[in-house]
Design a protein around this motif. Structure first.
Motif, PDB file in Angstrom:
ATOM      1  N   UNK A   2       1.194  -1.401  -0.211  1.00  0.00           N
ATOM      2  CA  UNK A   2       0.488   0.002  -0.018  1.00  0.00           C
ATOM      3  C   UNK A   2       0.836   1.157  -0.277  1.00  0.00           C
ATOM      4  N   UNK A   3       1.980   1.021   0.848  1.00  0.00           N
ATOM      5  CA  UNK A   3       3.189   2.415   1.226  1.00  0.00           C
ATOM      6  C   UNK A   3       3.442   2.530  -0.580  1.00  0.00           C
ATOM      7  N   UNK A  21       3.518   5.790  -6.148  1.00  0.00           N
ATOM      8  CA  UNK A  21       3.413   5.947  -7.249  1.00  0.00           C
ATOM      9  C   UNK A  21       2.608   7.729  -8.131  1.00  0.00           C
ATOM     10  N   UNK A  22       3.130   8.594  -8.667  1.00  0.00           N
ATOM     11  CA  UNK A  22       2.722   9.092  -9.005  1.00  0.00           C
ATOM     12  C   UNK A  22       1.054   8.687 -10.545  1.00  0.00           C
ATOM     13  N   UNK A  23       0.639   7.550 -10.104  1.00  0.00           N
ATOM     14  CA  UNK A  23       0.275   6.958 -11.935  1.00  0.00           C
ATOM     15  C   UNK A  23      -1.362   6.734 -10.360  1.00  0.00           C
ATOM     16  N   UNK A  75      -1.463  11.211   2.124  1.00  0.00           N
ATOM     17  CA  UNK A  75      -1.760  12.451   1.914  1.00  0.00           C
ATOM     18  C   UNK A  75      -0.841  12.752   1.009  1.00  0.00           C
ATOM     19  N   UNK A  76       0.112  11.686   0.211  1.00  0.00           N
ATOM     20  CA  UNK A  76       1.090  11.433  -0.371  1.00  0.00           C
ATOM     21  C   UNK A  76      -0.104  11.543  -2.255  1.00  0.00           C
ATOM     22  N   UNK A  77      -1.007  10.747  -2.144  1.00  0.00           N
ATOM     23  CA  UNK A  77      -0.643  11.029  -3.945  1.00  0.00           C
ATOM     24  C   UNK A  77      -2.265  12.512  -3.896  1.00  0.00           C
TER      25      UNK A  77
END
Length: 241
Positions: A121-122, A127-129, A177-179
């Motif tokens: 999951x991490x 991933x930028x996608x 909070x990353x994607x």
């Protein structure tokens, strides 16, 4: 059996002081009670047979309303599910997974996630996608991103829980909070009428996934196919109220 065992633990055994009564050692009396309990018939609760595909009891199987073959989609769905949702009888995620090819709908159950315990999951979150479907001031309307999403396979993370549970999971998990954060700009009212929603505009996880996939895959028919088992579930429950 829990009630009986609780009764034994609370039982106070006293010897009769009367000289006319033969005193029985406490240890022997406890052994007699334990033996009597062990000899009681055991009630075996048999679970109703469950369909392996839709995860519903066989008598109310919804497979006739699922697509004959899994929908061919390039988008990967990652459902992060609050533990309370896993035990709900009328949950929609199993129906969603049953409509899609193996590996295209993965479910992760928990409240907290990190790269040490949830490496897959991490990696998806980094991933930028990958997109996170969660409304907010920073979220872009998914419908407006069709050109950006063309030509490449993407992943979508959906939080499965009540609104308060989803909010808590979003705020407390830095991975989410990353994607890129996206939301649905739709006026569709929820068809999940057998479960109380904060407003008519609040959608179930299956409905969110149906709309998302129809946009990502540029195929409106996907939404109709995915909502069919949900409509059948609601219809069946309303008939048996």
């Amino acid at each position: 059996m829990d009630t009986l065992l609780h009764g034994v633990s609370d039982l106070t055994i006293e010897s009769d002081p009367s000289p006319n009564c033969e005193s029985v050692p406490v240890e022997q009396e406890e052994e007699d009670i334990s033996r009597d309990l062990l000899e009681l018939p055991i009630e075996i609760c048999e679970r109703r047979p469950t369909c392996q595909r839709c995860c519903r009891p066989v008598k109310v199987c919804l497979c006739p309303f699922l697509p004959a073959h899994p929908l061919e989609v390039s988008t990967g769905l990652y459902i992060v599910q609050h533990p309370a949702e896993e035990s709900r009888v009328l949950r929609t995620v199993p129906l969603l997974a049953a409509c899609l090819p193996p590996g295209k709908c993965k479910v992760f159950v928990g409240r907290r996630f990190n790269k040490e315990r949830n490496a897959e999951l991490a990696a998806v979150c980094h991933s930028s996608k990958t997109l996170l479907l969660y409304p907010g001031a920073e979220a872009r309307n998914l419908e407006d991103m069709s050109e950006e999403l063309s030509g490449e396979e993407h992943n979508v993370i959906i939080i499965d829980g009540t609104w308060s549970q989803a909010k808590d999971m979003f705020l407390r998990n830095s991975l989410f909070h990353i994607p890129k954060q996206v939301q649905l700009n739709t006026t569709l009212s929820s068809q999940y009428v057998i479960r109380t929603q904060p407003t008519n505009m609040c959608l179930s996880t299956l409905e969110c996934a149906a709309i998302t996939l129809s946009i990502m895959e540029k195929n409106p028919a996907i939404q109709e196919v995915l909502l069919k088992p949900l409509q059948a579930l609601c219809s069946f429950q309303q008939q048996h109220l």
